[in-house]
Write an enzyme that holds these catalytic residues in place. Structure first.
Site, short mmCIF file in Angstrom:
data_model
loop_
_atom_site.label_atom_id
_atom_site.label_comp_id
_atom_site.label_asym_id
_atom_site.label_seq_id
_atom_site.Cartn_x
_atom_site.Cartn_y
_atom_site.Cartn_z
CB CYS A 1 10.44 -0.70 2.75
SG CYS A 1 11.43 -0.17 1.16
CG PHE B 1 -0.05 0.42 2.54
CD1 PHE B 1 -0.08 1.84 2.99
CD2 PHE B 1 0.11 -0.53 3.49
CE1 PHE B 1 0.48 2.16 3.93
CE2 PHE B 1 1.00 -0.12 4.61
CZ PHE B 1 1.09 1.21 4.61
CD GLU C 1 8.39 -2.85 8.16
OE1 GLU C 1 7.50 -3.97 8.01
OE2 GLU C 1 8.72 -2.19 7.40
CE LYS D 1 -3.14 -8.62 -4.50
NZ LYS D 1 -3.30 -7.59 -3.56
#
Ligand code: NAD
Length: 492
Positions: free
Chosen positions: A284, A152, A385, A176
């Protein structure tokens, strides 16, 4: 355009209503407004997309690379023309600021530009007279149907780490995207449609786990690319590999920045703040742990609290806003819970972003910038995380201790050092066990010409996304050894 949007699949050159059950709501993270309802994802839709891609493959691979990239040149032009519109859509569904959305889209366009070099990039090599009278030739050929599953946090950029290279190399491609942000990538596919690509060359199938599993199990899918959290990356890697597919999976991260006492104070503080709190920490490559060495501890703690505390939090579309909301109310609750856990385990909240209220946006998923000092090494947070605007501060006696700490972490996406000492920077670059390294850089994001190079628990596979690795990933090498004896020649 206005909400609610209809989320449709693009399969075999047509926009189709998804079959199967409805999935979750797509929310505007700043307002809580329901933008759309994403489908749960149906195996039948995936099969239709994969079968269309398999039918399109023979003709597409037969098109010369120079012809294939003409569609990408058109795409680049269309993305430039619709740049602002797509950037706004990214902000609407993801929450990041408009400036961050523009930055994301620029990175998407860069990947299209790099893939336009495929006629050069996918060349093989050869050796005449490899043995007496024998020539040896290496050619690269596309694999067939390639698929990507994306997260996302960069709704429009991450699909472009894969799509342009896959199709330029002569593969057909099924995407996808994340079910939480289906809108901006759908707009990009409308533009792809305008480039005149033959039907079936690119398809878009929405959904969650059922759609992913159908891609992982479909026998006609030759290659899978995945970007998302590490547990899902590990799962996708194992299942796709068990089904005999080529697979690359980029996972989560826990990135450290090491601050030496000689670092330039002002730029270091600003850069680390941008890294930790940009995109509300949902990157990230975000720095989530700042490791100060020696006397850097005192000045950095105060400086980062000052800079982070002055950030303007709000709706990403509003002027002057520097940090948007996190993706969903559930994400906000999870992040606030982890902040509470850190404090409960002994960290001191230098800045506590829980419960922040933004005027005019009572239903927004806002978390303010948070700085936790002294998260104990025994805390599970050192391995968690958080993926939100939370920076932990810890200290180490020297550079070796800081690097040992980074080496112990199970993730290996990125690490940065801040120093004015070239030898220290060089030692860090050489020894630190992460795939991306920043030297006085807070978000060590490789440009499209370089691989996005995570290590350890942040990456499963061999070949990374982008750059030359992408060309390797999307092609198979074929070696031809030829003997043409002179005596067989009748006419010459
Ligand atoms: P996620 O793992 O929840 O979802 C990623 C994709 O996997 C989505 O398309 C989703 O539909 C699918 N998915 C989710 N659960 C699944 C399951 N159980 N089985 C099969 N498929 C499933 O990740 P996210 O929350 O969308 O994105 C954030 C994560 O992505 C963070 O961990 C972040 O670090 C990581 N990320 C990594 C990189 C990188 O380059 N290493 C880049 C961006 C984001």
């Amino acid at each position: 355009m206005s909400a609610p949007w209809e989320v449709r699949n693009y399969i075999d050159g047509e926009w189709r209503r998804p079959s199967g059950e409805a999935g979750g709501e797509v929310l505007n993270p700043a307002t809580g407004e329901v933008l759309a309802r994403a489908p749960a994802g149906a195996a039948a839709d995936v099969a239709a997309a994969v079968e269309a891609a398999a039918r399109a493959f023979p003709q597409w691979r037969a098109a010369p690379p120079g012809e294939r990239i003409q569609h990408l040149f058109r795409l680049k032009q269309l993305l430039e023309e619709h740049f602002e519109e797509i950037a706004r859509l990214i902000t609407l569904e993801n929450g990041k600021t408009l400036a961050e959305s523009r930055g994301e889209l620029r990175r998407a366009v860069e990947n299209v530009e790099v893939a336009c070099g495929i006629p050069t990039l996918m060349q093989g090599y050869n050796l005449e007279e490899a043995a007496r009278g024998i020539d040896e030739i290496l050619i690269r050929q596309p694999l067939g149907v390639a698929a990507a599953i994306t997260p996302f946090n960069f709704p429009a950029m991450i699909p472009f780490w894969f799509l342009p290279y896959a199709v330029a190399c002569g593969n057909t491609f099924v995407l996808k995207p994340s079910e939480r942000v289906p809108l901006s990538i759908a707009r990009c596919f409308e533009l792809l449609e305008q480039t005149g690509l033959p039907r079936g060359v690119v398809s878009l199938v929405h959904g969650g786990k059922p759609a992913v599993d159908a891609l992982l199990d479909h026998p006609a899918v030759a290659a899978i690319s995945f970007v998302g959290s590490s547990p899902v990356a590990r799962y996708v890697y194992a299942r796709a590999a068990a089904n005999g597919k080529r697979v690359q999976c980029q996972g989560g991260a826990k990135n450290h920045a090491v601050i030496l006492p000689d670092a330039d104070r002002e730029s270091t503080t600003q850069i680390i703040s941008d890294s930790a709190f940009g995109c509300a920490g949902q990157r990230c490559l975000a720095v989530s742990v700042a490791v100060t060495i020696g006397e850097a501890r005192g000045w950095f703690r105060d400086a980062i609290a000052g800079v982070a505390g002055s950030l303007k939090v709000g709706c990403g579309l509003d002027d002057g806003v520097q940090m948007g909301p996190v993706i969903t109310p559930a994400g906000k609750a999870r992040i606030e819970g982890l902040i509470g856990q850190g404090i409960g385990e002994g960290a001191a909240p230098v800045l506590d972003g829980r419960g922040v209220k933004i005027e005019g946006y009572p239903r927004g998923a806002f978390v303010g910038p948070t700085v936790l000092d002294g998260v104990p090494s025994s805390s599970s947070l050192t391995e968690t995380e958080i993926f939100g605007p939370v920076l932990s501060l810890i200290c180490a006696a020297h550079l070796d201790e800081a690097m040992a700490l980074i080496a112990r972490n199970s993730y290996g996406n990125a690490a940065s050092i801040f120093t004015t000492d070239g030898a220290a920077a060089r030692k860090f670059r050489h020894q630190v066990p992460t795939g991306n390294v920043g030297v006085n850089i807070g978000v060590a994001a490789p440009l499209a010409y370089f691989p996005f190079s995570g290590w350890k628990g942040s990456f499963f596979g061999v070949l990374h996304a982008q750059g030359r690795d992408a060309v390797e990933f999307y092609t198979d090498k074929k070696v031809v050894i030829e003997r043409w004896p002179r005596e067989w020649s009748r006419r010459f």
